[in-house]
Design a protein around this motif. Structure first.
Motif, short mmCIF file in Angstrom:
data_model
loop_
_atom_site.label_atom_id
_atom_site.label_comp_id
_atom_site.label_asym_id
_atom_site.label_seq_id
_atom_site.Cartn_x
_atom_site.Cartn_y
_atom_site.Cartn_z
N LEU A 153 0.91 -1.18 -0.07
CA LEU A 153 0.00 -0.05 0.03
C LEU A 153 0.96 1.32 -0.04
N CYS A 154 1.69 1.56 -1.12
CA CYS A 154 2.64 2.59 -1.08
C CYS A 154 2.05 3.53 -1.91
N THR A 155 2.85 4.77 -2.02
CA THR A 155 2.33 6.01 -2.84
C THR A 155 2.91 5.88 -4.21
N ASN A 156 3.69 5.28 -4.57
CA ASN A 156 4.49 5.57 -5.73
C ASN A 156 4.87 4.35 -6.42
N CYS A 157 4.21 3.06 -6.11
CA CYS A 157 4.77 1.88 -6.92
C CYS A 157 3.63 1.24 -7.55
N TRP A 158 2.58 1.92 -7.80
CA TRP A 158 1.32 1.42 -8.72
C TRP A 158 1.98 1.32 -10.12
N THR A 159 1.46 0.14 -10.67
CA THR A 159 1.72 0.09 -12.04
C THR A 159 0.28 -0.29 -12.84
#
Length: 339
Positions: A246-252
Motif C-alpha cells: 500500500l505504497c504511494t509511488n509503486c503502482w503500475t
C-alpha cells in the motif's frame, strides 16, 4: 473491507468457524476471515447503494441476491425504501462501502460520503463540502445498526470527502481508509487514514496523485499483490493498477479504458470476488452519463485485467448508483430482509 481473495487455506477456516475461541495468532485469524471473502460459507451477496439526486435518493438502500450467482436477480430490502437514513452532517449519503471486521465476522461497518445534492440545489460543492464521512456499525450480522455518526477525516483545507473505502492492511494490523479529496490550492488527491475501530483515525495524508477518483483496493493474500480500480484515464472510463504494497509511488497501471465499446463513460466502479469460484471476479461500472445504472463485467484473469461484458441474461439490481457488493451468509440475508 477485508477484500482478500484467491484460493486456499480451507483447513484454517474450518477450524476458525468450528471453534470461534480457537487460539491462534492475529495474522492467522485475519487470513482465515479474509479467505471467507471468496465465498466459503457465503450463500448470497448484499448490495448497498444510493439511487440518485431526488428526494430520498441520497440515503442507503439494500438489495440481496437470490443465490450465489450475482446475475440471477435481486430482492430489495425494506420494500425498496432506504434502510439507513442519515440524520447528521448534510443529512444525505452517497457512495457507501461495507467493511467486514478482520477479527469478528459479525461486525460490519458501513461508511459513506456525507453529501446531499438535493438539499443543496443540485450543487456538489467541491470547495466547501463536508470534511467528514458518515458511519454505521452492526455487531449482529447486519440485523441492526447503530449510528449514523460523523467522523472528520479530511484536513482543514479539504473541499470535499468523497467515496470513502477501506482495505485491511496486514502489515499494520489496521484498516486503511481512502477517499477522493480536493485539497484547495493543491489539487485533487486520493487521501488515506488508518483506523482500528472506525472511531479514531490517524491524521490524513496524501496517498495517490493521478489515480483519478472513486478508488477501491483489494489484496490477494497469497501473493500479497494489491489491485486498485478507479475512474481514471482516457475517455473517463475505468483503470486497473497493481502494487506490491500500500505504497504511494509503486503502482503500475495494468489496463485503462475498461468498459470501452460498451459504455461511453463510467464511474463508481465496484469490485468483488465470486462466492463460488476463487479465480472469478466481478466489476460493475456505473453508466452514469446515460443514466442507465450499473453495467456488469467479469474476469477469470484478474492479473491481466481481462474484463468481459457479462452475458445478456445477467439481471442487474434496479435504481442503483455508486455502492458496494459483499458476500453474505444465509443468516445475514435473512437479517437484512427482516428489518
Amino acid at each position: 473491507m477485508v477484500r482478500l481473495a484467491f484460493g486456499g487455506i480451507a483447513l484454517l477456516l474450518a477450524s476458525v468457524m468450528a471453534s470461534p475461541t480457537l487460539s491462534m495468532n492475529s495474522t492467522e485469524f485475519e487470513l482465515g476471515l479474509e479467505e471467507r471473502q471468496t465465498g466459503m460459507g457465503y450463500t448470497d451477496y448484499v448490495f448497498v447503494h444510493f439511487v440518485g439526486q431526488g428526494n430520498g435518493g441520497e440515503q442507503i438502500y439494500f438489495q440481496v441476491s437470490s443465490n450465489n450467482n450475482p446475475g440471477t436477480g435481486w430482492v430489495q430490502a425494506n420494500g425498496g425504501q432506504p434502510k439507513l437514513r442519515s440524520t447528521v452532517g448534510t443529512r444525505g449519503v452517497r457512495d457507501p462501502s461495507l467493511i467486514r471486521s478482520a477479527r469478528d465476522p459479525n461486525i460490519v461497518w458501513l461508511i459513506a460520503t456525507d453529501l446531499c445534492t438535493y438539499c443543496n440545489g443540485g450543487n456538489y460543492d467541491t470547495e466547501n463540502g463536508s470534511k467528514s464521512i458518515v458511519i454505521w456499525e452492526s455487531r449482529n450480522g447486519m440485523r441492526t445498526w447503530s449510528g449514523p455518526r460523523l467522523a472528520q477525516i479530511s484536513p482543514s483545507n479539504a473541499g470535499m470527502t468523497w467515496a470513502p473505502d477501506a482495505v485491511w492492511d496486514p502489515a499494520r494490523g489496521q484498516y486503511m481508509v481512502t477517499w477522493t479529496c480536493n485539497l484547495k490550492g493543491q489539487g485533487w488527491f486520493i487521501m488515506r487514514s488508518y483506523t482500528s475501530d472506525f472511531v479514531s483515525f490517524s491524521t490524513a495524508e496524501r496517498f495517490l496523485s493521478g489515480a483519478g477518483m472513486d478508488v477501491t483496493i483489494w489484496r490477494n493474500p497469497q501473493s500479497g499483490v494489491y489491485y486498485r480500480i478507479s475512474k481514471n484515464g482516457p475517455n473517463e472510463l475505468i483503470e486497473q493498477a497493481t502494487a506490491p504494497s500500500l505504497c504511494t509511488n509503486c503502482w503500475t497501471v495494468t489496463k485503462n479504458r475498461i468498459g470501452n465499446g460498451v459504455i461511453p463513460k463510467g464511474e463508481g466502479p465496484l469490485l468483488f470476488p465470486d462466492n463460488q469460484y476463487s479465480n472469478v471476479w466481478h466489476l460493475w461500472i456505473d453508466d452514469y452519463s446515460r443514466g442507465l445504472g450499473y453495467v456488469p463485467f467479469d474476469t477469470s484473469n484478474m492479473g491481466a485485467a481481462d474484463w468481459v461484458r457479462a452475458p445478456s441474461w445477467y439481471q442487474m439490481p434496479q435504481r442503483a448508483r455508486h455502492g458496494y457488493v459483499m458476500g453474505i451468509t444465509a443468516a445475514e440475508r435473512a437479517n437484512i430482509l427482516s428489518g
